[in-house]
Design a protein around this motif. Structure first.
Motif, PDB file in Angstrom:
ATOM      1  N   VAL A  46       0.832  -1.195   0.000  1.00  0.00           N
ATOM      2  CA  VAL A  46       0.000   0.000   0.000  1.00  0.00           C
ATOM      3  C   VAL A  46       0.874   1.256   0.000  1.00  0.00           C
ATOM      4  O   VAL A  46       0.593   2.237  -0.700  1.00  0.00           O
ATOM      5  CB  VAL A  46      -0.960  -0.004   1.201  1.00  0.00           C
ATOM      6  CG1 VAL A  46      -1.666   1.339   1.342  1.00  0.00           C
ATOM      7  CG2 VAL A  46      -1.985  -1.126   1.070  1.00  0.00           C
ATOM      8  N   GLU A  50     -10.472   3.861  -9.045  1.00  0.00           N
ATOM      9  CA  GLU A  50      -9.854   2.690  -8.465  1.00  0.00           C
ATOM     10  C   GLU A  50      -8.588   2.340  -9.219  1.00  0.00           C
ATOM     11  O   GLU A  50      -8.360   2.820 -10.343  1.00  0.00           O
ATOM     12  CB  GLU A  50     -10.824   1.504  -8.445  1.00  0.00           C
ATOM     13  CG  GLU A  50     -11.300   1.050  -9.798  1.00  0.00           C
ATOM     14  CD  GLU A  50     -12.319  -0.078  -9.689  1.00  0.00           C
ATOM     15  OE1 GLU A  50     -12.528  -0.600  -8.584  1.00  0.00           O
ATOM     16  OE2 GLU A  50     -12.908  -0.439 -10.724  1.00  0.00           O
ATOM     17  N   CYS A  95      -8.382  -2.122  -6.366  1.00  0.00           N
ATOM     18  CA  CYS A  95      -8.307  -1.437  -5.070  1.00  0.00           C
ATOM     19  C   CYS A  95      -8.979  -0.076  -5.198  1.00  0.00           C
ATOM     20  O   CYS A  95      -8.547   0.748  -6.011  1.00  0.00           O
ATOM     21  CB  CYS A  95      -6.856  -1.238  -4.630  1.00  0.00           C
ATOM     22  SG  CYS A  95      -6.020  -2.718  -4.085  1.00  0.00           S
ATOM     23  N   GLN A  96     -10.002   0.143  -4.416  1.00  0.00           N
ATOM     24  CA  GLN A  96     -10.608   1.461  -4.398  1.00  0.00           C
ATOM     25  C   GLN A  96      -9.717   2.424  -3.617  1.00  0.00           C
ATOM     26  O   GLN A  96      -9.030   2.029  -2.676  1.00  0.00           O
ATOM     27  CB  GLN A  96     -11.996   1.401  -3.769  1.00  0.00           C
ATOM     28  CG  GLN A  96     -13.005   0.619  -4.591  1.00  0.00           C
ATOM     29  CD  GLN A  96     -14.398   0.684  -3.998  1.00  0.00           C
ATOM     30  OE1 GLN A  96     -14.653   1.447  -3.064  1.00  0.00           O
ATOM     31  NE2 GLN A  96     -15.306  -0.113  -4.535  1.00  0.00           N
ATOM     32  N   SER A 148     -10.493   4.615  -1.511  1.00  0.00           N
ATOM     33  CA  SER A 148     -10.878   4.720  -0.102  1.00  0.00           C
ATOM     34  C   SER A 148     -10.229   3.621   0.728  1.00  0.00           C
ATOM     35  O   SER A 148      -9.882   3.836   1.895  1.00  0.00           O
ATOM     36  CB  SER A 148     -12.408   4.641   0.037  1.00  0.00           C
ATOM     37  OG  SER A 148     -12.899   3.440  -0.526  1.00  0.00           O
ATOM     38  N   TRP A 149     -10.041   2.424   0.141  1.00  0.00           N
ATOM     39  CA  TRP A 149      -9.375   1.346   0.871  1.00  0.00           C
ATOM     40  C   TRP A 149      -7.902   1.692   1.082  1.00  0.00           C
ATOM     41  O   TRP A 149      -7.345   1.465   2.158  1.00  0.00           O
ATOM     42  CB  TRP A 149      -9.450   0.034   0.095  1.00  0.00           C
ATOM     43  CG  TRP A 149     -10.826  -0.434  -0.234  1.00  0.00           C
ATOM     44  CD1 TRP A 149     -12.011   0.063   0.235  1.00  0.00           C
ATOM     45  CD2 TRP A 149     -11.172  -1.489  -1.124  1.00  0.00           C
ATOM     46  NE1 TRP A 149     -13.065  -0.617  -0.307  1.00  0.00           N
ATOM     47  CE2 TRP A 149     -12.589  -1.581  -1.152  1.00  0.00           C
ATOM     48  CE3 TRP A 149     -10.433  -2.366  -1.910  1.00  0.00           C
ATOM     49  CZ2 TRP A 149     -13.267  -2.522  -1.923  1.00  0.00           C
ATOM     50  CZ3 TRP A 149     -11.112  -3.300  -2.677  1.00  0.00           C
ATOM     51  CH2 TRP A 149     -12.507  -3.377  -2.686  1.00  0.00           C
ATOM     52  N   ARG A 190      -7.114   4.112   3.888  1.00  0.00           N
ATOM     53  CA  ARG A 190      -7.397   3.649   5.241  1.00  0.00           C
ATOM     54  C   ARG A 190      -6.551   2.443   5.660  1.00  0.00           C
ATOM     55  O   ARG A 190      -6.743   1.906   6.743  1.00  0.00           O
ATOM     56  CB  ARG A 190      -8.883   3.280   5.376  1.00  0.00           C
ATOM     57  CG  ARG A 190      -9.830   4.438   5.203  1.00  0.00           C
ATOM     58  CD  ARG A 190     -11.203   4.110   5.771  1.00  0.00           C
ATOM     59  NE  ARG A 190     -11.781   2.941   5.143  1.00  0.00           N
ATOM     60  CZ  ARG A 190     -12.693   2.987   4.159  1.00  0.00           C
ATOM     61  NH1 ARG A 190     -13.094   4.163   3.705  1.00  0.00           N
ATOM     62  NH2 ARG A 190     -13.196   1.894   3.647  1.00  0.00           N
ATOM     63  N   THR A 191      -5.629   2.015   4.801  1.00  0.00           N
ATOM     64  CA  THR A 191      -4.853   0.803   5.068  1.00  0.00           C
ATOM     65  C   THR A 191      -3.404   1.150   5.402  1.00  0.00           C
ATOM     66  O   THR A 191      -2.807   2.011   4.739  1.00  0.00           O
ATOM     67  CB  THR A 191      -4.891  -0.129   3.846  1.00  0.00           C
ATOM     68  OG1 THR A 191      -6.252  -0.399   3.504  1.00  0.00           O
ATOM     69  CG2 THR A 191      -4.182  -1.443   4.137  1.00  0.00           C
ATOM     70  N   VAL A 242      -5.284  -6.693   0.345  1.00  0.00           N
ATOM     71  CA  VAL A 242      -6.355  -5.704   0.496  1.00  0.00           C
ATOM     72  C   VAL A 242      -7.218  -5.569  -0.753  1.00  0.00           C
ATOM     73  O   VAL A 242      -8.353  -5.104  -0.691  1.00  0.00           O
ATOM     74  CB  VAL A 242      -5.763  -4.328   0.877  1.00  0.00           C
ATOM     75  CG1 VAL A 242      -5.004  -3.721  -0.293  1.00  0.00           C
ATOM     76  CG2 VAL A 242      -6.845  -3.373   1.340  1.00  0.00           C
ATOM     77  N   LYS A 291      -9.574  -6.408  -4.023  1.00  0.00           N
ATOM     78  CA  LYS A 291     -10.754  -7.232  -4.286  1.00  0.00           C
ATOM     79  C   LYS A 291     -10.471  -8.083  -5.525  1.00  0.00           C
ATOM     80  O   LYS A 291     -10.302  -7.571  -6.620  1.00  0.00           O
ATOM     81  CB  LYS A 291     -11.980  -6.344  -4.524  1.00  0.00           C
ATOM     82  CG  LYS A 291     -13.250  -7.111  -4.829  1.00  0.00           C
ATOM     83  CD  LYS A 291     -14.402  -6.154  -5.120  1.00  0.00           C
ATOM     84  CE  LYS A 291     -15.674  -6.912  -5.484  1.00  0.00           C
ATOM     85  NZ  LYS A 291     -16.789  -5.986  -5.832  1.00  0.00           N
TER      86      LYS A 291
END
Length: 482
Positions: free
Chosen positions: A186, A205, A219-220, A222-223, A226-227, A236, A238
């Motif tokens: 990330v 994304e 990966c959005q 927003s994810w 916050r990671t 993380v 999808k």
């Protein structure tokens, strides 16, 4: 500094960043826009008057506060002769956003009037999908002239898009997207995004790809925010994602977005490589375009655009009117066959339009439901018989209800026997109309034709012909006409 501390610091930086202040020019005051958010006639006339007087500064002052979409609307509202002077008066306001919002016919007229280098400069301001839309409607010679003026990277991207058939995902997709390898963390991704080199101006994304450039997850943003930085993207992201084949028709793309509630989706070629993305804003245009197209095709009105050249509008409409003339002759021949009976009992001529009208309306109702069901994949080969049986039952109930009303009224005004005849004829015709409303669009679909294409012409022929035949035939068979 720990990863968590760095993340907290980043969050503080984001929270403390000043929000962009809304400018007064973001929305136009009531002097220009009406309550329906469209340009007022008075404003349009003011622009036209300034153009007629040759006062380019006045034109610029009037138009400058408008949103790009409203400027595009203005070009549609002024006369065709005023469009070129308007564009000349507001040259620096003619951004890619304005060009992208223009009506297809208006944009085509304007592009044909501009030299190739000017069109190329406009295309370079646009995203690839919008640039393709700008160039695809030009003549082959004009296309090549514009492409020759573009830099190599833009030219290759546009030529690649034009290689796909019209109204496919490959033609419409955006080639600006963010794709990163699964091995990233990330933190690596955040650093890559902040570096900002060769990134789209806007994206929702990030696509994660393998060594073959096949998408393996998403990966959005927003994810990501916050990671913790140390987490691998593989943990993380999808993995379950909806992939869109580049050759898929735009209508099927829209259905996929609706069915799976997508915001964006990867577009892949035949080998499974990531070649682009479709976003929800693209799909909104597709849905609007397809809905309007189906409604117009059902009436045989062609594209139905008020900016369409008169010759093209005439050509697209007249052929269906001629076809309708041919189908109307079928009903006329049936009436002619019962001419002697009609001469003996004038009441038959009075009541015939009622039978045909009710049948036509019933057929149109069923046809509209069927076309929509086909368009949304609710009606397929696996449930056609069930849908047909359902619509026939609905038609039978409708037919009996209306037949009772008309039959009783006819019995009171004319004779009970004639009332019974028209009631039975109307029931038969409404059931036939319900069947035709399903079978005609399904037949078009089975023949790989758009089921909305003038289905009403054929449904009307069937309902009129069968209505007249049932009513007049029953009248003769019952002995009403001696």
């Amino acid at each position: 500094m720990s990863d968590e501390t760095r993340l907290e610091d980043e969050d503080v930086m984001l929270a403390d960043a000043p929000a962009e202040e809304a400018r007064p020019d973001d929305r136009i005051d009531d002097e220009r826009m009406d309550e329906e958010n469209t340009l007022k006639p008075e404003f349009v006339r003011a622009v036209e008057d300034a153009l007629e007087e040759g006062d380019e500064q006045a034109v610029y002052d009037l138009v400058e506060p408008l949103h790009p979409a409203d400027i595009a609307d203005l070009f549609e509202l002024v006369t065709k002769d005023d469009r070129a002077p308007l564009a000349a008066a507001i040259t620096d306001l003619m951004s890619g956003d304005v060009i992208a919002e223009l009506n297809d016919y208006v944009r085509e007229d304007m592009m044909e009037a501009l030299p190739a280098e000017a069109v190329a400069q406009i295309a370079e301001q646009l995203d690839t999908d919008d640039a393709v839309q700008l160039i695809e409607d030009l003549d082959e010679e004009d296309q090549q002239a514009v492409l020759a003026e573009l830099d190599a990277e833009d030219r290759i991207a546009i030529q690649s898009a034009l290689a796909y058939p019209e109204e496919t995902a490959g033609r419409l997709m955006s080639r600006e997207f963010v794709a990163v390898p699964e091995a990233m963390t990330v933190g690596d991704l955040i650093d890559f995004l902040r570096d900002g080199r060769d990134l789209p101006a806007e994206f929702l994304e990030v696509f994660v790809v393998d060594e073959r450039h096949h998408p393996v997850g998403t990966c959005q943003l927003s994810w990501i925010l916050r990671t913790p930085r140390s987490i691998p993207l593989g943990d993380v992201m999808k993995r379950d994602q909806t992939l869109i084949p580049a050759m898929l028709d735009q209508e099927e793309v829209a259905l996929m977005f609706q069915k799976y509630a997508l915001i964006s989706a990867a577009v892949v070629d035949d080998s499974g490589r990531l070649v682009g993305q479709m976003t929800v804003d693209d799909v909104v245009h597709i849905i609007s375009e397809e809905a309007g197209e189906d409604a117009l095709l059902m009436s045989g009105a062609g594209e139905g655009d008020i900016n369409e050249p008169i010759r093209e509008a005439y050509s697209s409409r007249v052929r269906w009117l001629v076809a309708n003339l041919g189908t109307a002759l079928v009903a006329s021949l049936i009436i002619a066959a019962f001419g002697a009976a009609i001469e003996k009992l004038v009441a038959l001529a009075v009541l015939m339009p009622i039978v045909a009208s009710i049948g036509g309306n019933a057929g149109t109702q069923t046809m509209a439901v069927t076309v929509r069901a086909i368009a949304t994949n609710q009606l397929t080969r696996s449930n056609t018989r069930r849908i047909l049986w359902r619509e026939m039952r609905v038609a039978l109930l409708n037919g009996v209800t209306v037949a009772l009303l008309v039959g009783v009224a006819t019995a009171l005004i004319f004779t009970p026997q004639l009332g019974a005849v028209i009631a039975l004829a109307m029931t038969i015709n409404v059931v036939i109309a319900g069947s035709a409303g399903v079978l005609v669009p399904v037949a078009f679909d089975r023949l790989d034709q758009d089921p909305a294409v003038a289905s009403s012409v054929f449904v009307t022929m069937i309902t009129d012909s069968m209505g007249f035949f049932a009513f007049l035939g029953l009248a003769v068979a019952s002995g009403i006409v001696a």
